[in-house]
Design an enzyme around this catalytic site. Structure first.
Site, PDB file in Angstrom:
ATOM      1  N   LYS A  59       5.117 -24.451 -45.415  1.00 35.59           N
ATOM      2  CA  LYS A  59       4.743 -24.794 -46.225  1.00 35.59           C
ATOM      3  C   LYS A  59       4.393 -26.225 -45.903  1.00 35.59           C
ATOM      4  O   LYS A  59       3.734 -26.606 -46.314  1.00 35.59           O
ATOM      5  CB  LYS A  59       4.420 -24.473 -47.807  1.00 35.59           C
ATOM      6  CG  LYS A  59       3.613 -23.526 -47.864  1.00 35.59           C
ATOM      7  CD  LYS A  59       4.027 -23.272 -49.116  1.00 35.59           C
ATOM      8  CE  LYS A  59       3.330 -21.373 -49.379  1.00 35.59           C
ATOM      9  NZ  LYS A  59       3.176 -21.115 -50.651  1.00 35.59           N
ATOM     10  N   ASP A  95      12.980 -20.349 -44.243  1.00 32.85           N
ATOM     11  CA  ASP A  95      12.138 -19.604 -43.216  1.00 32.85           C
ATOM     12  C   ASP A  95      11.157 -18.415 -43.850  1.00 32.85           C
ATOM     13  O   ASP A  95      11.892 -18.477 -44.315  1.00 32.85           O
ATOM     14  CB  ASP A  95      12.770 -19.399 -41.997  1.00 32.85           C
ATOM     15  CG  ASP A  95      12.543 -20.927 -41.018  1.00 32.85           C
ATOM     16  OD1 ASP A  95      11.523 -21.339 -41.091  1.00 32.85           O
ATOM     17  OD2 ASP A  95      13.591 -20.665 -40.011  1.00 32.85           O
TER      18      ASP A  95
END
Length: 413
Positions: free
Chosen positions: A222, A200
């Site tokens: 992403k 994260d």
């Protein structure tokens, strides 16, 4: 005897009699390890420390409240002699020699038949360090070597390759509030052993730079996904890599189960039969206020604290928070993920009876080098966030404890 090094060995003491003479500080330090080894412990001493007394009261040891007597070492496998009476120690040591009982003496190691190593533990491994030269024993040096080895095993800087097949799976690791030193020992070790790390943005990013080159690091932010598919995509990535036989770490900020969706990930893994380990982390709801000098509870000020997710505004139909009830509480209110909603949150609390001058502190990037604290009140916090350009991640603390800490500042009017 001094010309020869000690022979290292591990004693299996489960169910076997161990006699400890003396109930002072030496016994207090040594007894927990003997208890953990499952030994049948007989303690002989007229007096004991409060901690040793608690062990006796709990039934972990058997305490004979008297001085040492000849015959106390009968049927013992191991003895620890640690009284303040040198003459009694000498007599007990002689009895141990006659009965072939391995004996440690705290007052005179050269007269003992055994020495206690400096020991430490790291995930199933016991590190025991002995000085080989009896004439040059330096307990501080021995302990320093022990500490260096154990710390290396714990933080992953000393990694011994496994020569057995590792079971693939996933570890949900709480990385803490941001400072890389605040991850747990177990979490750091699992990171060092990982093949894949899915991280994260709120996790301790500095730790990623320490990973070996072969470790694949995936930024969870992403991973391609549709607007409402973020968690499903992360779950799929965990499953995909674990099915390839890899050791996967899901590195999360704070604690996996405090607004971290850790249970959703565990459930997804369980549905496909992938083993999962959960490693708790230090929640930012407590650690960040602490780093900013704010105690979430304080005697005479707050007897409770409540942690609330602020990602949904009070007037949003999806909100599960009982804001009127929160407004009536007299303790501390900690808001996570609420920077962009703090205006509406403050309005709701005031509307339901919370005084408008209730102190508020916003701690941005808590525990990191970029940490900063901004103080306000419920009446001014929305404007303060705008004028001070407070950005996520920030922990918001509401309550009188804001004024308690040594770094408290005057709220903005």
């Amino acid at each position: 005897m001094a010309e020869h090094p000690a022979y290292p060995v591990g004693l299996r003491l489960t169910g076997r009699r161990v006699v400890v003479l003396g109930g002072g500080q030496v016994a207090q330090r040594r007894l927990p390890a003997l208890i953990a080894a499952g030994a049948d412990i007989i303690l002989v001493s007229p007096e004991v420390t409060p901690s040793v007394q608690a062990m006796a009261d709990a039934g972990e040891i058997t305490w004979h409240q008297r001085p040492y007597e000849e015959g106390d070492l009968a049927d013992a496998w191991y003895a620890l002699i640690a009284t303040g009476d040198t003459e009694a120690n000498t007599r007990a040591s002689a009895e141990a020699e006659r009965n072939r009982v391995w004996c440690v003496r705290s007052d005179d190691a050269d007269e003992a038949t055994a020495w206690t190593p400096a020991t430490g533990h790291s995930e199933g491994v016991t590190v025991a360090v002995l000085t080989t030269d009896a004439r040059g024993r330096d307990p501080r040096h021995t302990a320093a070597i022990r500490d260096a080895v154990v710390e290396g095993l714990r933080d992953g800087t000393l990694v011994a390759p496994h020569h057995r097949t590792r079971t693939p799976g996933v570890a949900l690791v709480g990385g803490g509030p941001g400072d890389p030193d605040l991850i747990t020992v177990r979490g750091r070790r699992l990171l060092a052993e990982a093949d894949v790390v899915i991280a994260d943005r709120l996790g301790p990013r500095d730790l990623l730079a320490e990973l070996p080159p072969h470790v694949e690091v995936i930024d969870a932010a992403k991973i391609p996904y549709g607007r409402f598919m973020a968690q499903e995509a992360i779950n799929n990535a965990l499953i995909e890599h674990a099915k390839q036989g890899k050791s996967v770490v899901r590195l999360k900020g704070g604690d996996p189960y405090v607004f971290g969706r850790g249970m959703e990930e565990l459930q997804a893994l369980a549905e496909v039969g992938i083993p999962c380990t959960v490693v708790p982390g230090i929640s930012s709801s407590i650690s960040v206020p602490s780093a900013a000098g704010i105690p979430v509870t304080h005697r005479g000020v707050a007897h409770e604290f409540t942690v609330v997710s602020g990602h949904v505004a009070p007037d949003d139909e999806r909100s599960l928070v009982d804001w009127p009830a929160l407004a009536r509480l007299t303790g501390t209110l900690v808001i996570l993920m609420g920077v962009d909603k703090i205006g509406k949150i403050a309005e709701a609390l005031v509307a339901h009876g919370k005084p408008a001058d209730t102190p508020v502190a916003l701690v941005q990037e808590g525990t990191t080098a970029a940490q900063r604290r901004v103080d306000a009140t419920l009446a001014t916090v929305a404007e303060t966030v705008r004028t001070e350009d407070v950005k996520p991640p920030a922990v918001i603390v509401i309550g009188e404890v804001v004024k308690v800490g040594p770094t408290a500042t005057a709220p903005r009017e």
